[in-house]
Structure formats: structure tokens, C-alpha cells
Motif scaffolding. Sequence first.
Motif, PDB file in Angstrom:
ATOM      1  N   MET A 166       0.834  -1.213   0.000  1.00  0.00           N
ATOM      2  CA  MET A 166       0.000   0.000   0.000  1.00  0.00           C
ATOM      3  C   MET A 166       0.865   1.259   0.000  1.00  0.00           C
ATOM      4  O   MET A 166       1.815   1.358   0.772  1.00  0.00           O
ATOM      5  N   ASN A 167       0.524   2.212  -0.878  1.00  0.00           N
ATOM      6  CA  ASN A 167       1.266   3.483  -0.915  1.00  0.00           C
ATOM      7  C   ASN A 167       0.837   4.381   0.239  1.00  0.00           C
ATOM      8  O   ASN A 167      -0.352   4.526   0.490  1.00  0.00           O
ATOM      9  N   THR A 168       1.804   5.017   0.858  1.00  0.00           N
ATOM     10  CA  THR A 168       1.460   6.038   1.860  1.00  0.00           C
ATOM     11  C   THR A 168       1.180   7.324   1.091  1.00  0.00           C
ATOM     12  O   THR A 168       2.053   7.808   0.361  1.00  0.00           O
ATOM     13  N   ILE A 169      -0.011   7.850   1.252  1.00  0.00           N
ATOM     14  CA  ILE A 169      -0.290   9.092   0.521  1.00  0.00           C
ATOM     15  C   ILE A 169      -0.257  10.316   1.440  1.00  0.00           C
ATOM     16  O   ILE A 169      -0.046  11.430   0.976  1.00  0.00           O
ATOM     17  N   ILE A 170      -0.460  10.107   2.731  1.00  0.00           N
ATOM     18  CA  ILE A 170      -0.351  11.248   3.668  1.00  0.00           C
ATOM     19  C   ILE A 170       0.582  10.838   4.803  1.00  0.00           C
ATOM     20  O   ILE A 170       0.416   9.769   5.394  1.00  0.00           O
ATOM     21  N   LYS A 171       1.542  11.715   5.072  1.00  0.00           N
ATOM     22  CA  LYS A 171       2.412  11.438   6.220  1.00  0.00           C
ATOM     23  C   LYS A 171       2.634  12.744   6.980  1.00  0.00           C
ATOM     24  O   LYS A 171       3.181  13.701   6.439  1.00  0.00           O
ATOM     25  N   THR A 172       2.123  12.755   8.213  1.00  0.00           N
ATOM     26  CA  THR A 172       2.367  13.947   9.041  1.00  0.00           C
ATOM     27  C   THR A 172       3.428  13.588  10.065  1.00  0.00           C
ATOM     28  O   THR A 172       3.430  12.480  10.612  1.00  0.00           O
ATOM     29  N   THR A 173       4.334  14.515  10.309  1.00  0.00           N
ATOM     30  CA  THR A 173       5.425  14.259  11.260  1.00  0.00           C
ATOM     31  C   THR A 173       5.451  15.375  12.296  1.00  0.00           C
ATOM     32  O   THR A 173       5.613  16.550  11.947  1.00  0.00           O
ATOM     33  N   GLU A 174       5.244  14.974  13.527  1.00  0.00           N
ATOM     34  CA  GLU A 174       5.298  15.895  14.680  1.00  0.00           C
ATOM     35  C   GLU A 174       4.548  17.196  14.383  1.00  0.00           C
ATOM     36  O   GLU A 174       5.073  18.302  14.557  1.00  0.00           O
ATOM     37  N   LEU A 175       3.361  17.015  13.951  1.00  0.00           N
ATOM     38  CA  LEU A 175       2.553  18.168  13.516  1.00  0.00           C
ATOM     39  C   LEU A 175       2.008  18.920  14.726  1.00  0.00           C
ATOM     40  O   LEU A 175       1.408  18.327  15.625  1.00  0.00           O
ATOM     41  N   VAL A 176       2.225  20.242  14.712  1.00  0.00           N
ATOM     42  CA  VAL A 176       1.755  21.078  15.828  1.00  0.00           C
ATOM     43  C   VAL A 176       1.013  22.283  15.256  1.00  0.00           C
ATOM     44  O   VAL A 176       1.464  22.893  14.282  1.00  0.00           O
ATOM     45  N   LYS A 177      -0.116  22.578  15.870  1.00  0.00           N
ATOM     46  CA  LYS A 177      -0.824  23.810  15.497  1.00  0.00           C
ATOM     47  C   LYS A 177      -1.229  24.527  16.772  1.00  0.00           C
ATOM     48  O   LYS A 177      -1.980  23.980  17.593  1.00  0.00           O
ATOM     49  N   ILE A 178      -0.689  25.722  16.906  1.00  0.00           N
ATOM     50  CA  ILE A 178      -1.003  26.524  18.102  1.00  0.00           C
ATOM     51  C   ILE A 178      -1.782  27.756  17.657  1.00  0.00           C
ATOM     52  O   ILE A 178      -1.373  28.463  16.734  1.00  0.00           O
ATOM     53  N   PHE A 179      -2.921  27.979  18.307  1.00  0.00           N
ATOM     54  CA  PHE A 179      -3.690  29.209  18.071  1.00  0.00           C
ATOM     55  C   PHE A 179      -3.372  30.176  19.195  1.00  0.00           C
ATOM     56  O   PHE A 179      -3.395  29.785  20.365  1.00  0.00           O
ATOM     57  N   ARG A 180      -3.072  31.396  18.824  1.00  0.00           N
ATOM     58  CA  ARG A 180      -2.789  32.403  19.851  1.00  0.00           C
ATOM     59  C   ARG A 180      -3.992  33.310  19.997  1.00  0.00           C
ATOM     60  O   ARG A 180      -4.401  33.956  19.036  1.00  0.00           O
ATOM     61  N   GLU A 181      -4.545  33.332  21.192  1.00  0.00           N
ATOM     62  CA  GLU A 181      -5.686  34.222  21.457  1.00  0.00           C
ATOM     63  C   GLU A 181      -5.292  35.168  22.568  1.00  0.00           C
ATOM     64  O   GLU A 181      -5.186  34.759  23.721  1.00  0.00           O
ATOM     65  N   THR A 182      -5.051  36.388  22.211  1.00  0.00           N
ATOM     66  CA  THR A 182      -4.508  37.441  23.100  1.00  0.00           C
ATOM     67  C   THR A 182      -3.355  36.891  23.956  1.00  0.00           C
ATOM     68  O   THR A 182      -2.302  36.599  23.433  1.00  0.00           O
ATOM     69  N   ALA A 183      -3.602  36.721  25.238  1.00  0.00           N
ATOM     70  CA  ALA A 183      -2.476  36.289  26.086  1.00  0.00           C
ATOM     71  C   ALA A 183      -2.358  34.768  26.183  1.00  0.00           C
ATOM     72  O   ALA A 183      -1.413  34.239  26.740  1.00  0.00           O
ATOM     73  N   GLN A 184      -3.340  34.077  25.584  1.00  0.00           N
ATOM     74  CA  GLN A 184      -3.408  32.626  25.773  1.00  0.00           C
ATOM     75  C   GLN A 184      -3.022  31.867  24.509  1.00  0.00           C
ATOM     76  O   GLN A 184      -3.317  32.310  23.402  1.00  0.00           O
ATOM     77  N   GLU A 185      -2.376  30.755  24.678  1.00  0.00           N
ATOM     78  CA  GLU A 185      -2.050  29.898  23.542  1.00  0.00           C
ATOM     79  C   GLU A 185      -2.839  28.601  23.674  1.00  0.00           C
ATOM     80  O   GLU A 185      -2.913  28.016  24.747  1.00  0.00           O
ATOM     81  N   VAL A 186      -3.423  28.174  22.545  1.00  0.00           N
ATOM     82  CA  VAL A 186      -4.169  26.917  22.566  1.00  0.00           C
ATOM     83  C   VAL A 186      -3.498  25.977  21.573  1.00  0.00           C
ATOM     84  O   VAL A 186      -3.368  26.313  20.385  1.00  0.00           O
ATOM     85  N   CYS A 187      -3.091  24.825  22.052  1.00  0.00           N
ATOM     86  CA  CYS A 187      -2.437  23.863  21.160  1.00  0.00           C
ATOM     87  C   CYS A 187      -3.506  22.907  20.629  1.00  0.00           C
ATOM     88  O   CYS A 187      -3.911  21.969  21.316  1.00  0.00           O
TER      89      CYS A 187
END
Lengths: 406, 228
Positions: B1-22
Amino acid sequence: MITSLAWKNIWRNRTRSSVILGAIALGLFCGVYINSFMTGWMYTTVDDDINNHLSHIQIHDTAFSANNDISAYFPREKVEAAVGESGLVTAASYRLSLTAMLASANNAVGITAKAVFPEDEKAVSTIWQNIADTMGAYLPDDARTAIVISKKTADKLKVKLKSKIVLTFQDTNGDMQSLALRVSGIYKTANGMKDEATVYVRYSDVFPVTGLPENVFHEAALRTADLETCRQADARLKTLLPDMDVKDWGENEPALEMSLAMTEFFGVIILAIFLFALSFGIINTMLMAVLERTRELGMLGAIGMSKRRIFNMIMLETALLTFVGSLVGIIIGTALIVPSLSSGIDLTPFMGDQFEDYGFGSIIYPVLNVKMFVQIIALVIIAGILSAIYPARKALKLKPLEAMRN
Amino acid sequence: MNTIIKTTELVKIFRETAQEVCAVNNVSLSINEGEFTAIVGPSGSGKTTLLNLIGGLDKATSGSIVIDGQDISSLSEKRITEFRLHNIGFIFQAYNLIPVLTAKENVSFVMDLQGRKKSEIDRRATELLTSVGLGDRMNSRPAKLSGGQQQRVAVARALASKPKFILADEPTANLDSKSAANLLDMMERLNKQENVTFIFSTHDPRIMAKARRIVTLEDGKTVNDEAR
């Protein structure tokens, strides 16, 4: 498919699009109509003046142009030779032009008396056609010492047809000469100002008392086939007669030529103002259309529609809205003008003949020409593009994810 | 089977004023061609954010996403839009069809953006709508279709561009149970018969029941990755 989608998008909100389309159509209709009417008014005035008073080209001795001196004449053969060589003149009338006083038993007025050969004059001027059936004839052969005056002059002098009036002028020796003349015809043109200033007499009646040598004249009035030929003939005659004062109608009446140019210019300005005002309506409509579709535009970006294509789609929607409205307005405007192209629009019931006091006719023949349509289409394209940019830029700034969360 | 999607150590942080949401926290994931995968988890667990990152609709704070050998994290906005057009199909919770176009035109639109020939577009749109059971509603506008039918059109649209995989964000959330079951059956059939890769973000137990792999997220982290 984007064109088809843009067109369908316009009709999502039928009422809103119809209102703005109607406004654009009305604006363009007014623009076309006013433009055509105003240009026609000026063209009518110019045509009337050329036909009745100015002719296409006039030639004078330079000294005569400066001070109307009776002794500033030119030999006919000299001008005739140049006119013949130019090959562009269809008719010529040679005149004596005398600054004179015209007096009746009741009043006296200062005028310019044109001493003419009636048959030659009829070929360059339509004054003879402006004598009503009940107002006599243009210097008839059977009348002794005839004079044709305008209705305005007749009213001032309080004279009628066949009344006797006296023409007084200075001959070449500085002596006053008086001629008793009978009114053979009373004319009325659309230019009341010029009517008041000019009377027509026969050359043969006046010449013997002027003291002038034979075959000399003060003025040559020339006709050409049309205005374009007039320009060519004017340039040619200026070259052939460098020591004489050759002027085309525009040079003889610079105010009239300027009025024509100004009218055309203001026609464009008025249209530009209409479109400028309309562009705010167009921008508002398209802005609402973009804001209402924020989510959908985001989705289009998400599935792979590039920002350039989204920008182009909004530009196209605005352009279509503008062009369709403009087209409708131009068609309606043109359709309403066409019937009056030949019959004219008579303003007399509304304004009487007060325009004639200022040199303008009361019957307006609107003009539709290619130049006007080119100007209108160019303005519409500019307005359409300018109106499209702001809403399209709004759409351009949308980020798919944020827009879909809207 | 071919790998078509590979995510590596994926991080998304949203910054809302003084707060960070991961929203996505160090997610490494491989998805192979032909999978029928559901990403599940409670609200706020980061399912939709992960799907948006994989779909190139959002930029990761760190980590990489490689799709069919192409690292999409480094692509410009223009290139990623082009990439989505040719490689990824989307099915949205609210269908998101273009209301002024017919079902067939909606399906054709993506192919038109791809610059395909009109005859090919026409043939494929007809085939796809027939395969999702809407052969008789091709000329209907979305407003004349039920929710289930609209979502079928959305599936046909997602397939139209011949994508490498389809991302479906809560595709059954707005459907009644019968429409949802029909839609799922259809997507399962497409997966099995035509090897179309589906990745769902969902709460729906019916999707979970049909999925052959379930990735569970909590607080942005992968807490379970179960193949069936």
C-alpha cells in the motif's frame, strides 16, 4: 463556466440586481439623450449659422477685417482664380459689405448691408428660404430698389412689406449716400442676433453710389461640400491667398466653434458624472453580494479556485452588471432619439423663441454619432472596471478557512 | 500500500490574546491509499484542525505534512490552492454547493477549474452523479434537493477532480439517519470498489462503525490509532 457562473450570480438577488441595472440603464439613457440633444442643438445652431449667415468660408481684404473700411476691397478675379484653383468650392457669392444706417419714418438702426447678386447669393445662403410666403420675396428682378430685412429689424423700424426705408452709408470719398428702398422681403432665421444686424440689397442698386471701381468686393462667401471639405478648402485658400484674410466659419465665429467643442466636452463630463454616481451604487451592490457569499467564496478557495480566478469572477460580475445596464440604457436612449433625428424637437411651446435672441434655434435636431458612442462605451468600461476593483479586492483578501467559518 | 499522507510531529497553536491553545499537538500519522479512516474525539480535540492542516487550508505551527511525496507545508498560498485542486477532494458538513448551479454544474465546476475538455467534463459529471444515485436529478439546483441528495452531489464533486484522497468533515452531521446511512453506504462502496481514500472527522458512531481505521484525538494528541 466562470462567465456563466458570474452571470447567474448577478441574478441571485433579482430585486437588488434589477434596481441597480435599472439605475444604470436610466443613467445611460439620460446621458445618451442629453448628449445627443445638446450636441444636436449646437450642430443645428452651427448649421443654421453656416447656411444663413456665415457660409463655410469668407474672404476679405485684411484691412477690411480690421476696420470695415469701404475702400478695403479686393478684385474679384484674384479671389476667383484662387477659388477655381482650390477645386473644393461648390458655390461663391461676392458681396459689398457696407456699415450703414437704416431709417424708417419711426426709427433708425445701425446695420450691415450686404450688396449681392441674388442668384449667386441663393447658392451660398438660405436667407431666401427663410422668407415666409406672406413676407415677400428675395430681391425680385421686377422690384425697383429692393431691400430684404429681418423680422426683428422690421419690428424695430415698425415697417411692413413694401414700406419705404432709407439706407445711409459713407462712400469711398467720405460723403454720405442715401438710398430709398422698398422692403421686398422679410426674413426670419433661428439667429435673432444676426438677423438684427444684416440686410440684403442688390449690388446693382448700391454699387453706383459707392464710389468703388467695378468688379471689386469686400467679401467672398464660399460654400463647400461639407465641413471636412471646408477645412481642406480653408487651408488651401490660405496658401493661395497669403495676403488676404481667409477664415472658415469657426474663425469667423470662434465663440460658436468653442460652444460646439464645449458642448461635446460637457456631454462627456455629464456622462462621466452620471457614471461616477452610479459606480457607488454598483460598488455597494457588489460589496453586498461579496459579503453575503463570504462562506461560498471560502469554499471555492478551499476546493482549488485560485484567488486570481475569484477576483476575475467578481470583476466579471460587476462588469456584466454595468455593461448590461449600460446597453439597455443606450438602446432605450437611441430608440427614443431616432424618431426625432429628422423631425427635430420643437422647444417653441415651452420656451417661445427666446433662444433665437441669443443665436440659438428653437427646433433641435438631436445627433447620434459614432464618436459619442465610442466615448460612452469607453466611459462605461472605465466605470465598470473601477467599480469592480473594490468588491473584487474584498473577495481577494478572503482566506478560505476563515471565510467558511463566517 | 502506498502512503499518501504522512504527518510528522505536527503542531498547530492558536494564539488568542495572552493565551495559547495547542489544537494539534505533535501528531505523526501515516495514511495509505485506499483507507477508510475516521478521526474521532470529543469536541475541541483537534479533529477538524488536523483535517484542515492535511487539506492545506491551514498552516501548521511546526512539523511537516507530506502528501504523495510532496511537502505541502512549504508551498505558497497560490501553489497550495493549485495543489488542493488537483489532489484533494473536500466534503463539508454544510454541503457548501454553489446554489445557482445545477447538480451537474456543481460537479463540473471543479473539472472546469482543472482545465479539462468540455466533453470529458460532461461525461464524467454524468457518470459520477449516476454513481451516487442522482442520475435523474442532474439538472436540479441544490435548493430543490434534500440534504442527503446535496451531500451526494458534494461527494460527486469531491470525486470529480480525481483526487488522491477525500477529506470529509462531519459529512453526516446535518443528515437524518436514513440519509446518513445511504451516504455512508455509498462512500463505503466507492472506497471498496474504486479504492477511493476517505478520511473523516466525525462524532457519528455510524461512520465509526464502518471505518476500517479509527484515530482518536484528545487535546490535540493521538491517544489511539486502531486498525480493524
